[in-house]
Design a protein around this motif. Structure first.
Motif, mmCIF file in Angstrom:
data_model
loop_
_atom_site.group_PDB
_atom_site.id
_atom_site.type_symbol
_atom_site.label_atom_id
_atom_site.label_comp_id
_atom_site.label_asym_id
_atom_site.label_seq_id
_atom_site.Cartn_x
_atom_site.Cartn_y
_atom_site.Cartn_z
ATOM 1 N N LEU A 100 36.330 41.525 25.443
ATOM 2 C CA LEU A 100 37.639 40.806 25.111
ATOM 3 C C LEU A 100 37.170 39.509 24.547
ATOM 4 O O LEU A 100 37.919 39.061 23.686
ATOM 5 C CB LEU A 100 38.631 41.027 26.212
ATOM 6 N N LYS A 101 36.627 38.669 25.391
ATOM 7 C CA LYS A 101 36.215 37.233 24.931
ATOM 8 C C LYS A 101 35.470 37.270 23.828
ATOM 9 O O LYS A 101 35.607 36.448 22.972
ATOM 10 C CB LYS A 101 35.421 36.667 26.106
ATOM 11 N N THR A 107 37.863 38.025 21.028
ATOM 12 C CA THR A 107 38.768 36.781 20.737
ATOM 13 C C THR A 107 38.036 35.620 19.889
ATOM 14 O O THR A 107 38.806 35.206 18.955
ATOM 15 C CB THR A 107 39.294 36.377 22.287
ATOM 16 N N ARG A 108 36.903 35.411 20.386
ATOM 17 C CA ARG A 108 36.054 34.550 19.641
ATOM 18 C C ARG A 108 35.995 34.686 18.145
ATOM 19 O O ARG A 108 36.194 33.833 17.240
ATOM 20 C CB ARG A 108 34.582 34.260 20.104
ATOM 21 N N ASP A 147 39.124 34.351 16.565
ATOM 22 C CA ASP A 147 39.541 32.993 16.141
ATOM 23 C C ASP A 147 38.594 32.586 14.991
ATOM 24 O O ASP A 147 39.276 31.516 14.315
ATOM 25 C CB ASP A 147 39.434 32.225 17.619
ATOM 26 N N LYS A 156 50.134 30.555 17.135
ATOM 27 C CA LYS A 156 48.557 30.134 16.512
ATOM 28 C C LYS A 156 48.408 29.775 15.180
ATOM 29 O O LYS A 156 49.285 30.457 14.279
ATOM 30 C CB LYS A 156 47.518 31.320 16.927
#
Length: 565
Positions: free
Chosen positions: A102-103, A106-107, A110, A131
């Motif tokens: 998930l991280k 997300t990166r 982004d 955002k």
């Protein structure tokens, strides 16, 4: 009892133990995950032999012989009981891996949002900014951090936004686009898209902001490029087809190139053309070319009449026609004139300066009213004729002497074209010689050629009769010369007389001055014939530096090539 009642709401295996480690309560997830049978009052060590809880322990590792678990002491039920919430370590690893994935996602998301050239603006369903990316600063001139947590209504109120696409998306539940100006007055395209949750409700609104100024500029440039492309294509087509269109013509000199370029530009308008030039320069050829290049060549005819070759009393009937019985000897059926024959086409009035004054009046009426009246007729007839006139006379001088009507002169002199004599466009001389030689050889089935010295003579000759004289002379030489090579001695007697004086001075002079005159004469001819000083040096059998020095001496320049330094 309250905690025990709420245990089924805990989403993980949970158990309540007393101070002795005996089971007071457990939820269904605990029961379903443990292979041993659970019951109230059972010691936890019967289930997990390694269970060891110290007063300060917050986390307990336990095994049931096959699986490993992690339990966390969550809260106190009362002074004598504790709640433990746990999970199998394999599930914990899966959660950890899922969290890492998930991280990473997300990166990546982004990075994608941040590196988008378009502005990205994400809000919740109430319009609160969640955002943005850096592109929005380039487009709006406001740092992206300023937007975070701001409601679009507040941004509109402060004048940062003119319209909100977010509210429209929430209301219409679909993608919505609108165009508005940014802080610099440039157009921006704003497109909002809804993001739905599992219940079909709008959770987020993703807005894409595109600066249209770059796109508009590109479209303008593309439009310009397409226009230029069409222009160049047309010019290229003209160049490709130029050979076929100019068949039978020689256009080598710069003056003639300019004249025929002008002719092609004016061919598609209906204004009157007046062609000026000496006898034999090719005025009729230019007139035909204007006709061929025009749309009239597809609808009408090219009719030519020589105003100086027809008696004045017959010229009127030739131009305007006559009705039956109009005069003695007239055809009983009548006869259309040149104007009627040229309807929707071109009437070429050659030697217009020889037109009698009486007919000049009638011609002026045709030009003014676009109608003619036959001799003996009572009703005028409409005609659609473009007039191309030509003369070797000075019409302006004739106007001053009362020999030509001034009003007619200005009616004819709308698009004047002056063709220079052959002696003033020597670049055309040798190509014309070659063309006439080819035509004569084909006509008489011969294979004659011209000696180089004779070519030099032709190049320096003044050609008072211009192209017509040249054409007649070449045909005469092809027919009368017995040898295959035509040389100087084959020239007719009247030309032989000019060969000895072409570069001689006209009066008695000192030898040095006479030599300089002859030298200057030869250099002038060479400058007109050759394109650079090296070719001149080779033709004159001298060095190139000598040629440069001599050209400077006589202030001569090569118009198409070298600059004499």
């Amino acid at each position: 009892m309250e905690l025990i009642d709420r245990m089924e709401h805990i989403p993980l295996p949970a158990i309540i133990l007393d101070q002795k480690g005996e089971i007071l309560s457990f939820n269904e997830l605990m029961e379903s995950n443990i292979e041993h049978e659970l019951s109230i009052g059972t010691s936890i060590k019967e289930i997990f032999p390694t269970w060891d809880v110290k007063p300060t322990s917050k986390m307990i590792l336990a095994e049931d012989g096959k699986k490993r678990y992690v339990f966390i002491r969550s809260s106190t039920y009362d002074d004598h009981a504790h709640l433990f919430v746990g999970t199998e370590t394999s599930e914990l690893s899966a959660l950890k891996n899922e969290n890492e994935d998930l991280k990473r996602l997300t990166r990546e998301l982004d990075a994608i949002i941040e590196n988008s050239y378009d502005g990205i603006y994400i809000t919740d369903h109430k319009g609160v900014t969640w955002k943005t990316n850096s592109a929005i600063e380039r487009i709006t001139g406001i740092p992206k951090e300023y937007y975070i947590g701001k409601n679009v209504d507040a941004l509109i109120k402060r004048g940062i936004l003119k319209n909100s696409v977010t509210h429209r998306v929430v209301k219409q539940r679909r993608i919505v686009s609108l165009v508005q100006e940014n802080y610099e007055g440039k157009e921006t395209l704003i497109t909002g898209a809804p993001v739905f949750n599992e219940d079909g409700e709008i959770e987020k609104v993703v807005t894409n902001i595109r600066d249209l100024s770059d796109l508009n500029e590109l479209q303008t440039k593309l439009s310009r490029m397409n226009q230029l492309n069409d222009k160049y294509k047309k010019e290229l087509d003209l160049l490709k087809n130029r050979t076929s269109r100019l068949e039978g013509l020689v256009i080598q000199s710069e003056p003639m190139k300019r004249i025929y370029d002008t002719a092609e530009r004016i061919a598609h308008v209906n204004a009157t053309v007046l062609i000026l030039g000496e006898t034999g320069v090719g005025k009729d050829i230019l007139a035909k070319h204007i006709f061929k290049e025009s749309a009239r060549s597809r609808e009408g005819e090219f009719i030519k009449i020589n105003c100086g070759a027809i008696p004045a009393d017959l010229l009127e009937s030739e131009l305007f026609g006559y009705e039956q019985g109009a005069f003695t000897g007239a055809s009983q059926k009548g006869k259309p004139g040149m104007f009627e024959m040229a309807d929707r086409g071109v009437l070429f009035l050659d030697e217009i300066g020889e037109l009698p004054l009486l007919l000049q009046v009638k011609l002026l009426r045709v030009l003014q009213e676009n109608e003619i009246q036959r001799i003996g007729g009572t009703k005028p007839r409409k005609v659609d004729v473009r007039i191309v006139a030509a003369t070797n006379r000075d019409l302006k001088e004739m106007v001053e002497q009362g020999e030509f009507r001034e009003d007619l002169y200005y009616r004819l002199n709308v698009l004047p074209i002056s063709i220079p004599p052959l002696k003033d466009r020597r670049d055309d001389i040798l190509p014309l010689i070659e063309m006439f030689m080819k035509q004569a050889n084909e006509k008489y089935e011969m294979d004659k050629r011209i000696d180089s010295k004779l070519k030099d003579f032709f190049f320096s000759y003044k050609w008072p009769g211009n192209i017509r004289e040249m054409s007649n002379l070449i045909e005469r030489l092809v027919v009368t010369t017995p040898e295959d090579t035509i040389q100087m001695e084959n020239l007719p007697p009247e030309y032989q007389e000019t060969t000895d004086i072409t570069i001689m001075p006209s009066s008695i002079l000192p030898l040095k001055e006479a030599a300089e005159l002859a030298e200057e004469k030869v250099l002038k001819l060479a400058v007109e014939k050759y394109k650079n000083t090296y070719d001149i040096a080779e033709a004159l059998e001298t060095s190139q530096p000598t040629v440069v020095r001599k050209l400077k001496k006589y202030h001569l320049r090569i118009p198409r090539g070298d600059v004499i330094d």
